[in-house]
Design an enzyme around this catalytic site. Structure first.
Site, PDB file in Angstrom:
ATOM      1  N   ASP A   1       0.779  -1.151   0.007  1.00 58.59           N
ATOM      2  CA  ASP A   1       0.124  -0.030   0.086  1.00 58.59           C
ATOM      3  C   ASP A   1       0.749   1.265  -0.088  1.00 58.59           C
ATOM      4  O   ASP A   1       2.146   1.119   0.349  1.00 58.59           O
ATOM      5  CB  ASP A   1      -0.823   0.073   1.163  1.00 58.59           C
ATOM      6  CG  ASP A   1      -1.676   1.175   1.079  1.00 58.59           C
ATOM      7  OD1 ASP A   1      -2.627   1.477   0.287  1.00 58.59           O
ATOM      8  OD2 ASP A   1      -1.905   1.983   2.156  1.00 58.59           O
ATOM      9  N   SER A   2       0.371   2.527  -0.377  1.00 53.87           N
ATOM     10  CA  SER A   2       0.858   3.598  -0.139  1.00 53.87           C
ATOM     11  C   SER A   2       1.376   3.888   1.174  1.00 53.87           C
ATOM     12  O   SER A   2       2.255   4.637   1.265  1.00 53.87           O
ATOM     13  CB  SER A   2       0.294   4.875  -0.773  1.00 53.87           C
ATOM     14  OG  SER A   2      -0.919   4.939  -0.105  1.00 53.87           O
TER      15      SER A   2
ATOM     16  N   CYS B   1      -4.248  -1.617  -2.226  1.00 47.65           N
ATOM     17  CA  CYS B   1      -4.460  -0.175  -2.317  1.00 47.65           C
ATOM     18  C   CYS B   1      -5.210   0.067  -3.586  1.00 47.65           C
ATOM     19  O   CYS B   1      -5.050  -0.406  -4.727  1.00 47.65           O
ATOM     20  CB  CYS B   1      -3.228   0.475  -2.565  1.00 47.65           C
ATOM     21  SG  CYS B   1      -2.965   2.137  -3.177  1.00 47.65           S
TER      22      CYS B   1
ATOM     23  N   GLU C   1      -2.405   9.283   7.810  1.00 50.70           N
ATOM     24  CA  GLU C   1      -0.847   9.256   7.742  1.00 50.70           C
ATOM     25  C   GLU C   1      -0.447  10.185   8.729  1.00 50.70           C
ATOM     26  O   GLU C   1       0.907  10.035   9.127  1.00 50.70           O
ATOM     27  CB  GLU C   1      -0.392   9.627   6.257  1.00 50.70           C
ATOM     28  CG  GLU C   1      -0.671   8.470   5.112  1.00 50.70           C
ATOM     29  CD  GLU C   1       0.042   7.287   5.426  1.00 50.70           C
ATOM     30  OE1 GLU C   1       1.289   7.498   5.712  1.00 50.70           O
ATOM     31  OE2 GLU C   1      -0.469   6.168   5.194  1.00 50.70           O
TER      32      GLU C   1
ATOM     33  N   CYS D   1     -11.134   3.124  -0.067  1.00 52.29           N
ATOM     34  CA  CYS D   1      -9.773   3.242   0.071  1.00 52.29           C
ATOM     35  C   CYS D   1      -9.353   2.504   1.405  1.00 52.29           C
ATOM     36  O   CYS D   1     -10.114   2.429   2.493  1.00 52.29           O
ATOM     37  CB  CYS D   1      -9.677   4.586   0.236  1.00 52.29           C
ATOM     38  SG  CYS D   1      -7.865   5.154   0.756  1.00 52.29           S
TER      39      CYS D   1
ATOM     40  N   HIS E   1      -7.363   2.976   3.590  1.00 53.25           N
ATOM     41  CA  HIS E   1      -6.960   4.147   4.896  1.00 53.25           C
ATOM     42  C   HIS E   1      -8.461   4.164   5.624  1.00 53.25           C
ATOM     43  O   HIS E   1      -8.217   4.480   6.731  1.00 53.25           O
ATOM     44  CB  HIS E   1      -6.554   5.378   4.527  1.00 53.25           C
ATOM     45  CG  HIS E   1      -4.940   5.104   4.207  1.00 53.25           C
ATOM     46  ND1 HIS E   1      -4.406   4.644   2.954  1.00 53.25           N
ATOM     47  CD2 HIS E   1      -3.881   5.733   4.631  1.00 53.25           C
ATOM     48  CE1 HIS E   1      -3.101   4.814   2.963  1.00 53.25           C
ATOM     49  NE2 HIS E   1      -2.819   5.449   3.944  1.00 53.25           N
TER      50      HIS E   1
END
Ligand code: DGL
Length: 282
Positions: A18-19, A81, A166, A200, A202
């Site tokens: 994932d990012s 992701c 993040e 997403c 996240h």
């Protein structure tokens, strides 16, 4: 390009990419369902978010991540992701895999997410909350239409939500404003929506805030369980790939940012302290 890749046919861990931290919501469910496998989790935290980046950049970064995981011996890589699945998966499968190693596999998470949607929505109006890149790619409406042509799909991009996660601000009061705004925007565009996909990885980290602002009666769907069960099914249907996935129950965590920072932020989420290696992608 293939020089960096370990071309051995030896079994290796399953790669999860994932990012940033988001893919942990997928890893967590995969690990719960398939605890016996070994995994390498890679977060490109130094370059997150991907959601506002161009197709070319997301493709380039994702390709670097896949090459890194292949070089670590992974025969199977999951792009945990949506942005990478939407913008890079097809190019990697069609252009890169034949050159890197046609026997390895890279799988995305959009298809497994939408497969169950037909049984969930009654109104046949579905909302998708995702990054700008995923929404603009139209991957969700296209995939849903292939399976369920009668379902109407409305998407809303939430560009601030990934940075909230993040930067560890997902539980802050400030987060409420942005969470509410995008949910309200989505429902204002289609008041018949009865199911919202969190498209997403996240976003499940914001689930408490999301549930606070989604009206009662609307189902909020996260992806982890669907992706995990689809992976289990895939390994069952592909015993040759299953044999190439090592089973020691061990996970290695890697990030392109500071390993200590990743560990501090991820450990509470995973309910255990983890050691994290800092790596460079190229
Ligand atoms: N977690 C990723 C996804 O599922 C993207 C986050 C980002 O914008 O980097 O789309």
């Amino acid at each position: 390009m293939s020089s960096l890749v370990n071309l051995s046919k030896e079994a290796g861990p399953i790669g999860i990419f994932d990012s940033g931290y988001g893919g942990l919501t997928i890893y967590d469910e995969i690990k719960r369902l398939l605890p016996e496998y070994d995994y390498i989790y890679l977060g490109d935290n130094a370059r997150t978010p991907y959601g506002t980046r161009s197709f070319d950049i997301v493709y380039e970064f994702t390709r670097e991540a896949v090459r890194y995981l292949f070089a670590q011996g992974c025969q199977l890589v999951i792009l945990a992701c949506n942005t990478a699945s939407a913008k890079a998966l097809r190019s990697i499968q069609q252009l890169d895999l034949p050159l890197l190693d046609p026997n390895r596999r890279v799988l995305g998470i959009i298809r497994p997410t939408v497969e169950c949607i037909g049984e969930v929505t009654k109104s046949r109006h579905v909302g998708v909350l995702a990054t700008e890149g995923t929404i603009k790619s139209l991957s969700y409406p296209l995939e849903i239409r292939k399976l369920f042509p009668d379902i109407e799909v409305t998407g809303e991009a939430c560009p601030i939500w990934v940075p909230l996660v993040e930067t560890n601000e997902f539980a802050s009061e400030g987060a409420d404003y942005f969470v509410k705004r995008h949910i309200d925007n989505l429902l204002a565009r289609d008041s018949k929506i009865d199911t919202i996909i969190l498209g997403c990885t996240h976003y499940p980290i914001l689930i408490d805030k999301i549930k606070k602002y989604v009206p009662e009666g609307i189902i909020v769907l996260t992806q982890g369980a669907a992706v995990a069960s689809s992976l289990k099914d895939y390994l069952h249907r592909h015993p040759e790939m299953d044999a190439l996935c090592t089973k020691g129950g061990v996970t290695a965590f890697c990030t392109t940012e500071s390993g200590g920072k990743f560990g501090d932020q991820a450990s509470p989420f995973l309910n255990q302290p983890i050691e994290v290696k800092t790596v460079t992608l190229e």
